[in-house]
Design a protein around this motif. Structure first.
Motif, PDB file in Angstrom:
ATOM      1  N   LEU A 113     -23.688 -30.823 -10.710  1.00 52.87           N
ATOM      2  CA  LEU A 113     -24.072 -30.304  -9.395  1.00 52.87           C
ATOM      3  C   LEU A 113     -23.696 -28.827  -9.252  1.00 52.87           C
ATOM      4  CD1 LEU A 113     -25.220 -30.803  -6.559  1.00 52.87           C
ATOM      5  CD2 LEU A 113     -22.937 -31.593  -5.878  1.00 52.87           C
ATOM      6  N   VAL A 114     -22.497 -28.461  -9.691  1.00 52.19           N
ATOM      7  CA  VAL A 114     -22.072 -27.059  -9.635  1.00 52.19           C
ATOM      8  C   VAL A 114     -22.999 -26.203 -10.499  1.00 52.19           C
ATOM      9  CG1 VAL A 114     -20.240 -25.437 -10.261  1.00 52.19           C
ATOM     10  CG2 VAL A 114     -19.660 -27.570  -9.087  1.00 52.19           C
ATOM     11  N   LYS A 115     -23.281 -26.667 -11.708  1.00 55.75           N
ATOM     12  CA  LYS A 115     -24.168 -25.912 -12.611  1.00 55.75           C
ATOM     13  C   LYS A 115     -25.551 -25.746 -11.970  1.00 55.75           C
ATOM     14  CE  LYS A 115     -26.258 -26.036 -17.192  1.00 55.75           C
ATOM     15  NZ  LYS A 115     -26.460 -26.831 -18.401  1.00 55.75           N
ATOM     16  N   TRP A 116     -26.079 -26.792 -11.393  1.00 54.90           N
ATOM     17  CA  TRP A 116     -27.386 -26.726 -10.741  1.00 54.90           C
ATOM     18  C   TRP A 116     -27.359 -25.715  -9.589  1.00 54.90           C
ATOM     19  CZ3 TRP A 116     -28.666 -27.767  -5.662  1.00 54.90           C
ATOM     20  CH2 TRP A 116     -30.026 -27.767  -5.371  1.00 54.90           C
ATOM     21  N   ALA A 117     -26.290 -25.760  -8.784  1.00 54.29           N
ATOM     22  CA  ALA A 117     -26.198 -24.879  -7.614  1.00 54.29           C
ATOM     23  C   ALA A 117     -26.131 -23.402  -8.034  1.00 54.29           C
ATOM     24  CB  ALA A 117     -24.988 -25.250  -6.772  1.00 54.29           C
ATOM     25  N   VAL A 118     -25.276 -23.085  -9.017  1.00 55.66           N
ATOM     26  CA  VAL A 118     -25.185 -21.672  -9.411  1.00 55.66           C
ATOM     27  C   VAL A 118     -26.471 -21.211 -10.082  1.00 55.66           C
ATOM     28  CG1 VAL A 118     -22.670 -21.629  -9.548  1.00 55.66           C
ATOM     29  CG2 VAL A 118     -23.983 -22.095 -11.601  1.00 55.66           C
ATOM     30  N   HIS A 119     -27.090 -22.104 -10.847  1.00 57.38           N
ATOM     31  CA  HIS A 119     -28.335 -21.715 -11.511  1.00 57.38           C
ATOM     32  C   HIS A 119     -29.447 -21.435 -10.499  1.00 57.38           C
ATOM     33  CE1 HIS A 119     -31.137 -21.255 -14.764  1.00 57.38           C
ATOM     34  NE2 HIS A 119     -31.988 -21.995 -14.084  1.00 57.38           N
ATOM     35  N   ASN A 120     -29.471 -22.206  -9.428  1.00 57.55           N
ATOM     36  CA  ASN A 120     -30.554 -22.080  -8.458  1.00 57.55           C
ATOM     37  C   ASN A 120     -30.276 -21.117  -7.298  1.00 57.55           C
ATOM     38  OD1 ASN A 120     -32.800 -23.969  -9.284  1.00 57.55           O
ATOM     39  ND2 ASN A 120     -31.008 -25.277  -9.495  1.00 57.55           N
ATOM     40  N   PHE A 121     -29.000 -20.817  -7.041  1.00 58.87           N
ATOM     41  CA  PHE A 121     -28.695 -20.010  -5.861  1.00 58.87           C
ATOM     42  C   PHE A 121     -27.888 -18.742  -6.139  1.00 58.87           C
ATOM     43  CE2 PHE A 121     -29.174 -24.400  -4.300  1.00 58.87           C
ATOM     44  CZ  PHE A 121     -30.278 -24.202  -3.487  1.00 58.87           C
ATOM     45  N   ALA A 122     -27.446 -18.516  -7.380  1.00 55.11           N
ATOM     46  CA  ALA A 122     -26.575 -17.366  -7.636  1.00 55.11           C
ATOM     47  C   ALA A 122     -27.230 -16.277  -8.484  1.00 55.11           C
ATOM     48  CB  ALA A 122     -25.284 -17.834  -8.305  1.00 55.11           C
ATOM     49  N   GLU A 123     -28.508 -16.376  -8.725  1.00 54.30           N
ATOM     50  CA  GLU A 123     -29.179 -15.392  -9.576  1.00 54.30           C
ATOM     51  C   GLU A 123     -28.963 -13.963  -9.080  1.00 54.30           C
ATOM     52  OE1 GLU A 123     -33.531 -14.432 -11.531  1.00 54.30           O
ATOM     53  OE2 GLU A 123     -33.364 -16.011 -10.048  1.00 54.30           O
ATOM     54  N   GLY A 124     -28.938 -13.775  -7.784  1.00 54.09           N
ATOM     55  CA  GLY A 124     -28.764 -12.447  -7.202  1.00 54.09           C
ATOM     56  C   GLY A 124     -27.396 -11.834  -7.445  1.00 54.09           C
ATOM     57  N   HIS A 125     -26.474 -12.611  -8.027  1.00 51.33           N
ATOM     58  CA  HIS A 125     -25.132 -12.100  -8.326  1.00 51.33           C
ATOM     59  C   HIS A 125     -24.961 -11.784  -9.810  1.00 51.33           C
ATOM     60  CE1 HIS A 125     -23.637 -12.993  -4.320  1.00 51.33           C
ATOM     61  NE2 HIS A 125     -24.302 -14.123  -4.389  1.00 51.33           N
ATOM     62  N   TYR A 126     -26.009 -11.997 -10.594  1.00 46.33           N
ATOM     63  CA  TYR A 126     -25.892 -11.812 -12.041  1.00 46.33           C
ATOM     64  C   TYR A 126     -26.125 -10.357 -12.441  1.00 46.33           C
ATOM     65  CZ  TYR A 126     -26.614 -12.185 -17.025  1.00 46.33           C
ATOM     66  OH  TYR A 126     -26.506 -11.996 -18.372  1.00 46.33           O
ATOM     67  N   GLY A 127     -25.234  -9.834 -13.270  1.00 47.78           N
ATOM     68  CA  GLY A 127     -25.391  -8.495 -13.838  1.00 47.78           C
ATOM     69  C   GLY A 127     -24.623  -7.441 -13.076  1.00 47.78           C
ATOM     70  N   PRO A 128     -24.192  -6.394 -13.779  1.00 49.35           N
ATOM     71  CA  PRO A 128     -23.397  -5.333 -13.148  1.00 49.35           C
ATOM     72  C   PRO A 128     -24.097  -4.644 -11.986  1.00 49.35           C
ATOM     73  CG  PRO A 128     -23.596  -4.953 -15.535  1.00 49.35           C
ATOM     74  CD  PRO A 128     -24.393  -6.174 -15.201  1.00 49.35           C
ATOM     75  N   GLU A 129     -25.423  -4.586 -12.046  1.00 49.10           N
ATOM     76  CA  GLU A 129     -26.161  -3.929 -10.958  1.00 49.10           C
ATOM     77  C   GLU A 129     -26.050  -4.699  -9.643  1.00 49.10           C
ATOM     78  OE1 GLU A 129     -28.863  -6.740 -13.091  1.00 49.10           O
ATOM     79  OE2 GLU A 129     -27.498  -5.188 -13.738  1.00 49.10           O
ATOM     80  N   ASN A 130     -25.651  -5.966  -9.697  1.00 52.18           N
ATOM     81  CA  ASN A 130     -25.513  -6.787  -8.496  1.00 52.18           C
ATOM     82  C   ASN A 130     -24.054  -7.029  -8.108  1.00 52.18           C
ATOM     83  OD1 ASN A 130     -28.320  -7.289  -8.067  1.00 52.18           O
ATOM     84  ND2 ASN A 130     -28.255  -8.598  -9.867  1.00 52.18           N
ATOM     85  N   ASP A 131     -23.126  -6.356  -8.780  1.00 54.84           N
ATOM     86  CA  ASP A 131     -21.698  -6.569  -8.548  1.00 54.84           C
ATOM     87  C   ASP A 131     -21.133  -5.444  -7.693  1.00 54.84           C
ATOM     88  OD1 ASP A 131     -19.045  -7.339  -8.662  1.00 54.84           O
ATOM     89  OD2 ASP A 131     -18.737  -6.497 -10.662  1.00 54.84           O
TER      90      ASP A 131
END
Length: 146
Positions: A113-131
């Motif tokens: 469930l955690v893996k599914w949630a981060v995969h589906n809802f956390a894309e906007g936090h991935y990568g230095p440009e989003n940090d």
């Protein structure tokens, strides 16, 4: 691919700040994948994390941090480091999180469930440009095989 948690040095080297936690001394986390490749994460003082971005209501079922389970905390720290730096692909970061949560004793369905949630809802936090905290300056990854 499957990852196993091998251990951490200084897993409690962080303090609570107003809105999150900040690493206060170098934290080292070691993982190994099922092919024998080892991953050594190094978090420098200054790295910021909220550990698990688990909504309050869901924390009744899935903890976002633990005072007694360092492996759980390190699972979230690795994931935050991977996402903020972009040092591994999102899919690999999500799999690392899932597998370390299992090593921490989290039930398989909760880890999925955690893996599914981060995969589906956390894309906007991935990568230095989003940090927004520039955490990519405070994390390093070494990958090696023996």
């Amino acid at each position: 691919m499957h990852f196993s948690y091998l251990g951490a040095r200084n897993p409690r080297s962080y303090i609570k700040t107003d809105k999150d936690y900040q690493v206060t001394d170098d934290i080292y986390i070691r993982l190994q994948d099922d092919t024998g490749v080892k991953y050594s994460w190094h978090f420098f003082p200054g790295f910021k994390t909220d550990f698990g971005s688990v909504p309050r209501i869901a924390r009744l079922v899935i903890p976002n941090r633990s005072d007694s389970n360092d492996i759980l905390n390190m699972a979230y720290l690795v994931h935050d480091g991977a996402y903020s730096s972009g040092l591994v692909h999102r899919d690999i970061a999500d799999q690392m999180l899932h597998d370390i949560l299992l090593d921490a004793g989290i039930a398989p369905w909760k880890a999925r469930l955690v893996k599914w949630a981060v995969h589906n809802f956390a894309e906007g936090h991935y990568g230095p440009e989003n940090d927004k905290d520039d955490n990519d300056l405070f994390v390093e990854l070494k990958v090696y095989s023996e």
